[in-house]
Design a protein around this motif. Structure first.
Motif, short mmCIF file in Angstrom:
data_model
loop_
_atom_site.label_atom_id
_atom_site.label_comp_id
_atom_site.label_asym_id
_atom_site.label_seq_id
_atom_site.Cartn_x
_atom_site.Cartn_y
_atom_site.Cartn_z
N VAL A 121 110.35 40.45 113.76
CA VAL A 121 109.26 41.41 113.55
C VAL A 121 109.53 42.25 112.31
CG1 VAL A 121 108.11 43.45 114.50
CG2 VAL A 121 108.60 41.51 115.98
N SER A 122 110.79 42.63 112.12
CA SER A 122 111.18 43.41 110.94
C SER A 122 110.90 42.63 109.66
CB SER A 122 112.66 43.78 111.03
OG SER A 122 113.09 44.42 109.85
N LEU A 123 111.21 41.33 109.65
CA LEU A 123 110.97 40.51 108.47
C LEU A 123 109.47 40.35 108.20
CD1 LEU A 123 113.64 37.68 108.78
CD2 LEU A 123 113.53 39.48 107.07
N LEU A 124 108.69 40.16 109.25
CA LEU A 124 107.24 40.06 109.09
C LEU A 124 106.67 41.36 108.51
CD1 LEU A 124 106.27 38.17 112.38
CD2 LEU A 124 106.32 37.25 110.06
N PHE A 125 107.22 42.48 108.97
CA PHE A 125 106.81 43.78 108.42
C PHE A 125 107.14 43.84 106.93
CE2 PHE A 125 107.91 48.07 107.09
CZ PHE A 125 106.80 48.81 107.49
N ASP A 126 108.32 43.35 106.55
CA ASP A 126 108.71 43.35 105.13
C ASP A 126 107.73 42.55 104.28
OD1 ASP A 126 110.93 44.81 105.81
OD2 ASP A 126 112.26 43.07 105.92
N VAL A 127 107.34 41.37 104.79
CA VAL A 127 106.42 40.52 104.04
C VAL A 127 105.07 41.20 103.86
CG1 VAL A 127 105.16 38.34 104.06
CG2 VAL A 127 107.55 38.39 104.78
N VAL A 128 104.52 41.72 104.97
CA VAL A 128 103.19 42.34 104.93
C VAL A 128 103.21 43.61 104.08
CG1 VAL A 128 101.39 43.43 106.32
CG2 VAL A 128 102.51 41.36 107.14
N ALA A 129 104.24 44.46 104.28
CA ALA A 129 104.30 45.73 103.54
C ALA A 129 104.48 45.50 102.04
CB ALA A 129 105.44 46.59 104.08
N THR A 130 105.36 44.59 101.68
CA THR A 130 105.59 44.32 100.26
C THR A 130 104.35 43.71 99.61
OG1 THR A 130 107.94 43.93 100.73
CG2 THR A 130 107.10 43.19 98.60
N ALA A 131 103.75 42.73 100.30
CA ALA A 131 102.52 42.13 99.78
C ALA A 131 101.40 43.17 99.71
CB ALA A 131 102.11 40.96 100.66
N GLY A 132 101.35 44.07 100.70
CA GLY A 132 100.32 45.10 100.71
C GLY A 132 100.44 46.05 99.53
N VAL A 133 101.69 46.41 99.19
CA VAL A 133 101.90 47.28 98.03
C VAL A 133 101.40 46.60 96.76
CG1 VAL A 133 103.67 48.34 96.57
CG2 VAL A 133 103.84 48.53 99.05
N TYR A 134 101.68 45.31 96.63
CA TYR A 134 101.18 44.57 95.46
C TYR A 134 99.66 44.56 95.43
CZ TYR A 134 104.91 42.57 92.72
OH TYR A 134 105.94 42.40 91.83
N SER A 135 99.04 44.44 96.59
CA SER A 135 97.59 44.45 96.64
C SER A 135 97.02 45.82 96.28
CB SER A 135 97.12 44.04 98.05
OG SER A 135 95.73 44.18 98.18
N ILE A 136 97.66 46.87 96.80
CA ILE A 136 97.16 48.24 96.58
C ILE A 136 97.22 48.63 95.10
CG2 ILE A 136 97.64 50.68 97.03
CD1 ILE A 136 98.55 49.82 99.84
N VAL A 137 98.35 48.36 94.46
CA VAL A 137 98.51 48.78 93.06
C VAL A 137 97.96 47.76 92.08
CG1 VAL A 137 100.55 50.13 93.65
CG2 VAL A 137 100.83 47.80 92.85
N GLY A 138 97.62 46.57 92.56
CA GLY A 138 97.00 45.58 91.69
C GLY A 138 97.94 44.86 90.76
N TRP A 139 99.24 44.81 91.10
CA TRP A 139 100.19 44.07 90.27
C TRP A 139 99.86 42.58 90.31
CZ3 TRP A 139 104.77 47.04 92.81
CH2 TRP A 139 104.90 48.28 92.17
N GLU A 140 100.10 41.92 89.20
CA GLU A 140 99.80 40.50 89.11
C GLU A 140 100.83 39.68 89.87
OE1 GLU A 140 100.12 38.04 85.31
OE2 GLU A 140 97.98 38.55 85.35
N VAL A 141 100.35 38.73 90.66
CA VAL A 141 101.23 37.86 91.44
C VAL A 141 101.55 36.61 90.63
CG1 VAL A 141 101.50 36.55 93.57
CG2 VAL A 141 100.23 38.71 93.59
N THR A 142 102.83 36.38 90.38
CA THR A 142 103.29 35.25 89.58
C THR A 142 104.35 34.48 90.36
OG1 THR A 142 105.10 36.47 88.55
CG2 THR A 142 102.92 36.64 87.50
N PRO A 143 104.78 33.32 89.87
CA PRO A 143 105.89 32.61 90.54
C PRO A 143 107.14 33.48 90.67
CG PRO A 143 104.79 31.14 89.02
CD PRO A 143 104.17 32.49 88.81
N ALA A 144 107.39 34.36 89.70
CA ALA A 144 108.55 35.26 89.80
C ALA A 144 108.40 36.21 90.99
CB ALA A 144 108.68 36.07 88.50
N THR A 145 107.17 36.58 91.31
CA THR A 145 106.91 37.42 92.47
C THR A 145 107.32 36.70 93.74
OG1 THR A 145 105.02 38.41 91.31
CG2 THR A 145 105.17 38.77 93.68
#
Length: 352
Positions: A197-221
């Protein structure tokens, strides 16, 4: 081991009521450094607060991903990327204007990469036809009085981006399954479930931050995301290893409940988690300052940003989500319930 060493280690797993009272009366930094168990992390009230905080973070991130979405890089979305050497006259604004004048529409993004003589202006747009690409190259060369050979363009197929996405999802699923199996074998099923559950939270929270601030998603991401999940697992395993040590003989004594021994373990790993996080964040910040700000390396920017966000989120989840959730799951077991009742009854008899 000498008798002195044994005596020195004993208080780390057994604390009397007077020990806890004395610990709570010390300064904040003394309590943090000594790991006395004075900070209530997994108590009923603290758990409810942390669950609410974590749920709010999850809801915000999920809503952002649903309604705002992500900003996919050219590697995922496909398109044409045009590069032109930067100079005093060749800037992001002037190149954007020249692009619009040549093709009649605005580019998707224009940014500067690199510094000094190696600096370039990179234009990203939808896939251009050969005619439009030639028209754009001629227009940029004419506007900035440079050779057409100095303007380079390349096409990226969206099919390649779809393949990267598919492989990322497969890698993420395999990683989560492997973590679940490892922790289930190394510890127990409640710890395994809490870690997952902690890992799933990490995935969703990190991806959510990228969505909120609008950072570009690349292979490096994507690479950075898988990297920080490994960091989060490490931090969670460190905490759970201490929890297992403190609760190994918890049923043999009626002095402390499972929750209290777990809280002590979390307190004892506070400084280690903080130090690990700081040590991990400092080189990432250095990477951002030197590679991104000074040298303008765009790929390293994507990698550094995802790691910076992920390290902070991973530290939070391993301490303030995985540990409270572990206690909640453990307290559903009958043996833990009986032991907790026995501890409470003993205290009531002592107080009478």
């Amino acid at each position: 081991m000498s008798s002195n060493e044994t005596t020195a280690e004993k208080p780390t797993t057994e604390w009397s009521d007077d020990d806890y009272v004395a610990a709570k009366n010390t300064s904040f930094f003394s309590r943090l450094y000594s790991g006395t168990g004075a900070f209530d992390v997994v108590g009923p009230r603290s758990r409810r607060r942390l669950y609410v905080i974590s749920a709010v973070i999850m809801v915000i991130c999920v809503l952002s991903m649903i309604f705002r979405g992500f900003t996919p890089g050219i590697d995922f979305e496909g398109g044409t990327q045009v590069s032109i050497p930067a100079s005093d006259t060749v800037t992001t604004s002037s190149v954007s204007e020249a692009f619009t004048a040549a093709l009649g529409h605005d580019p998707e993004s224009v940014q500067k990469a690199g510094t000094g003589e190696a600096a370039t202006i990179q234009v990203r747009t939808e896939t251009l036809s050969h005619e439009d690409a030639a028209k754009l190259t001629e227009g940029l060369a004419s506007t900035f009085k440079i050779n057409q050979s100095d303007v380079s363009s390349s096409d990226v197929s969206s099919t390649w981006g779809a393949e990267i996405t598919r492989k990322m999802v497969i890698a993420l699923i395999v990683f989560l399954v492997a973590v679940f199996i490892y922790i289930a074998i190394r510890f127990d099923r409640e710890m395994s479930a809490a870690a997952l559950v902690s890992l799933l939270f990490d995935v969703v929270a990190t991806a959510g931050v990228y969505s909120i601030v609008g950072w570009e998603v690349t292979p490096a991401t994507v690479i950075g995301l898988l990297t920080i999940l490994g960091f989060s697992v490490y931090d969670t395993v460190v905490v759970f290893d201490k929890v297992e040590e403190n609760t190994r003989s918890v049923f043999a004594s009626s002095r402390r409940t499972y929750s209290e021994q777990t809280n002590l373990a979390v307190n004892q790993t506070f400084m280690r988690s903080i130090n690990t996080t700081v040590i991990s964040v400092l080189p990432i910040i250095a990477l951002i300052v030197i590679a991104v700000w000074m040298l303008g390396v765009g790929t390293l920017k994507d990698l550094a940003l995802i790691q910076l966000v992920g390290v902070v989120v991973g530290t939070y989840s391993s301490i303030f989500l995985a540990s409270p959730l572990l206690v909640t799951l453990k307290e559903m077991r009958e043996d833990v319930k009986r032991h907790t009742a026995k501890v409470i009854a003993r205290r009531e008899r002592a107080a009478a």
